[in-house]
Design an enzyme around this catalytic site. Structure first.
Site, mmCIF file in Angstrom:
data_model
loop_
_atom_site.group_PDB
_atom_site.id
_atom_site.type_symbol
_atom_site.label_atom_id
_atom_site.label_comp_id
_atom_site.label_asym_id
_atom_site.label_seq_id
_atom_site.Cartn_x
_atom_site.Cartn_y
_atom_site.Cartn_z
ATOM 1 N N ASP A 1 -8.927 0.529 -26.021
ATOM 2 C CA ASP A 1 -9.386 0.544 -24.633
ATOM 3 C C ASP A 1 -9.393 1.960 -24.072
ATOM 4 O O ASP A 1 -8.603 2.786 -24.477
ATOM 5 C CB ASP A 1 -8.438 -0.276 -23.733
ATOM 6 N N ARG B 1 -2.669 -8.072 -21.304
ATOM 7 C CA ARG B 1 -3.447 -7.463 -22.397
ATOM 8 C C ARG B 1 -2.549 -6.778 -23.401
ATOM 9 O O ARG B 1 -2.936 -6.548 -24.541
ATOM 10 C CB ARG B 1 -4.441 -6.426 -21.869
ATOM 11 N N PRO C 1 0.824 -1.218 0.000
ATOM 12 C CA PRO C 1 0.000 0.000 0.000
ATOM 13 C C PRO C 1 0.855 1.263 0.000
ATOM 14 O O PRO C 1 0.351 2.345 -0.281
ATOM 15 C CB PRO C 1 -0.831 -0.101 1.281
ATOM 16 N N GLU D 1 0.907 -7.660 8.441
ATOM 17 C CA GLU D 1 0.950 -6.184 8.403
ATOM 18 C C GLU D 1 1.996 -5.682 7.417
ATOM 19 O O GLU D 1 2.278 -4.486 7.368
ATOM 20 C CB GLU D 1 1.217 -5.616 9.805
HETATM 21 C C1 JEB Z 1 -0.229 -5.264 -0.502
HETATM 22 C C2 JEB Z 1 -0.835 -5.888 2.121
HETATM 23 C C3 JEB Z 1 -1.634 -4.816 5.156
HETATM 24 C C4 JEB Z 1 -1.131 -2.524 6.586
HETATM 25 C C5 JEB Z 1 -2.159 -3.359 6.964
HETATM 26 C C6 JEB Z 1 -2.418 -4.507 6.242
HETATM 27 C C7 JEB Z 1 0.935 -7.258 2.474
HETATM 28 N N1 JEB Z 1 -3.335 -1.331 -2.977
HETATM 29 C C8 JEB Z 1 -3.055 -2.154 -1.944
HETATM 30 N N2 JEB Z 1 -3.732 -2.168 -0.809
HETATM 31 N N3 JEB Z 1 -3.215 -3.065 0.013
HETATM 32 C C9 JEB Z 1 -2.173 -3.681 -0.584
HETATM 33 C C10 JEB Z 1 -2.055 -3.119 -1.853
HETATM 34 C C11 JEB Z 1 -1.160 -3.377 -2.933
HETATM 35 N N4 JEB Z 1 -0.441 -3.588 -3.800
HETATM 36 C C12 JEB Z 1 -1.356 -4.694 0.108
HETATM 37 C C13 JEB Z 1 0.602 -6.146 0.194
HETATM 38 C C14 JEB Z 1 0.300 -6.457 1.515
HETATM 39 C C15 JEB Z 1 -1.673 -5.035 1.426
HETATM 40 N N5 JEB Z 1 -0.871 -6.354 3.396
HETATM 41 C C16 JEB Z 1 -1.888 -6.058 4.371
HETATM 42 C C17 JEB Z 1 -0.615 -3.967 4.831
HETATM 43 N N6 JEB Z 1 -0.358 -2.833 5.513
HETATM 44 C C18 JEB Z 1 0.195 -7.174 3.647
#
Ligand code: JEB
Length: 229
Positions: A169, A154, A89, A116
């Protein structure tokens, strides 16, 4: 195009990979997806992949050793060591320009976390490109990895039939416009008629109608796209 997916949940992928478009691409040898279970690279007898965060707090953190061991074992499995992507994230948000850039690589190694997230040293040691698929929180990187595979294939020549070319697209060319409304049979459904122009057979008139429809929709729904250069 080769993808390697490093994950604690390889079983999440075969259902997605079996869908028709991707299955055809894999069977034709255009795309290869290799799954690797990070748990196979643990060193302790309990196959531990997560541990409690230093400093305390809720949840668990993915341990650095099995993740780095897995990446360092998988990358040499091909002459091309690939472009390493970590799903997080905290990464740069993915857009179509990013998908086009990724599609330039012959091999992409997708690192999926859980819990996490990763021990910070995974990032410091491996220096992956960090990508997010959007500003919402998933339970792990697997669904994001599928999104990347789905969007990138794609653009792999031959994956889409000629009939379904990605050239028209939404988002594939600047200025980025939303697509016009599409209709198929029947001509009438619950009193809703297919626009007469689409039945006219006049391709010039149809093309102009669709272009105007695209512009109008984009203005109404995504005016932000019209602001872009
Ligand atoms: C990607 C992930 C988690 C805090 C709490 C919980 C590994 N756009 C996105 N949203 N979330 C992810 C993502 C992408 N790409 C994502 C990898 C992980 C979420 N978590 C849960 C992470 N941080 C663990």
């Amino acid at each position: 195009m080769r993808f390697d997916v490093l994950t604690l949940f390889p079983d999440m992928f075969p259902g997605y990979l079996g869908q028709s478009l991707l299955k055809r691409a894999i069977d034709a040898g255009l795309v290869e997806v290799c799954l690797h279970d990070i748990r196979n690279w643990t060193q302790d007898k309990h196959n531990k992949v997560d541990d409690r965060p230093y400093g305390g707090g809720p949840g668990m953190v993915m341990m650095v050793e099995p993740v780095v061991a897995c990446v360092e074992a998988v990358r040499p499995m091909d002459d091309d060591s690939g472009h390493l992507v970590m799903l997080t994230p905290q990464g740069q948000p993915l857009d179509q320009a990013g998908v086009e850039r990724l599609a330039q690589h012959q091999r992409i190694v997708l690192l999926c976390g859980r819990y996490e997230g990763f021990d910070e040293r995974v990032r410091l040691v491996l220096k992956p490109e960090e990508i997010s698929i959007g500003d919402y929180v998933l339970n792990g990187g697997e669904v994001a990895a599928m999104v990347i595979i789905d969007a990138v294939i794609r653009l792999v020549p031959g994956v889409l039939g000629d009939a379904e070319s990605s050239q028209c697209d939404s988002f594939s060319t600047a200025p980025r416009l939303l697509e016009f409304a599409q209709y198929t049979r029947p001509r009438e459904f619950r009193g809703l008629q297919v626009p007469e122009i689409l039945l006219s057979g006049d391709h010039g008139v149809i093309a102009r109608w669709r272009a105007e429809e695209s512009r109008q929709r984009t203005q109404e729904r995504r005016a932000d796209l019209l602001e872009e250069t």
